[in-house]
Enzyme design. Structure first.
Site, PDB file in Angstrom:
ATOM      1  CD  GLU A 288     -45.410 -44.603  36.242  1.00 10.27           C
ATOM      2  OE1 GLU A 288     -44.779 -44.523  35.167  1.00 10.27           O
ATOM      3  OE2 GLU A 288     -46.358 -45.393  36.396  1.00 10.27           O
TER       4      GLU A 288
ATOM      5  CG  HIS B 235     -44.400 -49.439  37.237  1.00  8.97           C
ATOM      6  ND1 HIS B 235     -44.640 -50.644  36.614  1.00  8.97           N
ATOM      7  CD2 HIS B 235     -44.386 -48.514  36.241  1.00  8.97           C
ATOM      8  CE1 HIS B 235     -44.754 -50.447  35.306  1.00  8.97           C
ATOM      9  NE2 HIS B 235     -44.594 -49.170  35.064  1.00  8.97           N
TER      10      HIS B 235
ATOM     11  CG  ASP C 204     -44.880 -49.020  31.212  1.00  5.58           C
ATOM     12  OD1 ASP C 204     -45.054 -47.791  31.268  1.00  5.58           O
ATOM     13  OD2 ASP C 204     -44.642 -49.722  32.225  1.00  5.58           O
TER      14      ASP C 204
END
Length: 127
Positions: free
Chosen positions: A26, A82, A93
């Site tokens: 990420e 993502h 998150d």
């Protein structure tokens, strides 16, 4: 969707390029500007599980925020990717959201923005 982020197409492309370089990890960074996004500030991901989480490296984050302030800009959004999933906030998150700016998520199905932890979607207007 009462709040809106205005994003020039070239800065959206710059953000995507940063996140592609980070894949399969990420990626994370900041969008700064006045009324619209004027700067993309990529940050190192210091999360212990970078394939499924992000954590902006604290010193780099502090430096970026000082740079934003020095340039007379405002923090408009925090972005992250993502790489293996949709552009929707994950439970992590939502749980780890601390900032009162939109969180922009780039997923396998596109890009979306949300105010977290409440989950209200924010509009993205491309310029």
């Amino acid at each position: 969707m009462s709040q809106v982020l205005y994003v020039p197409r070239n800065l959206l492309a710059e953000t995507r390029a940063h996140l592609l370089r980070e894949a399969p990890r990420e990626g994370v960074g900041l969008w700064a500007g006045r009324r619209e996004v004027e700067r993309v500030l990529p940050l190192p991901n210091a999360h212990p599980e970078p394939l499924t989480g992000y954590l902006a490296e604290p010193l780099a984050l502090l430096r970026a925020l000082k740079e934003v302030e020095r340039e007379g800009l405002s923090l408009l959004a925090i972005y992250h990717s993502h790489p293996q999933g949709p552009a929707l906030p994950s439970p992590r998150d939502i749980r780890e959201a601390r900032w009162r700016v939109p969180y922009v998520i780039f997923g396998t199905d596109g890009v979306r923005a949300f105010l977290l932890p409440e989950g209200r979607e924010v509009g993205l207007v491309l310029l």
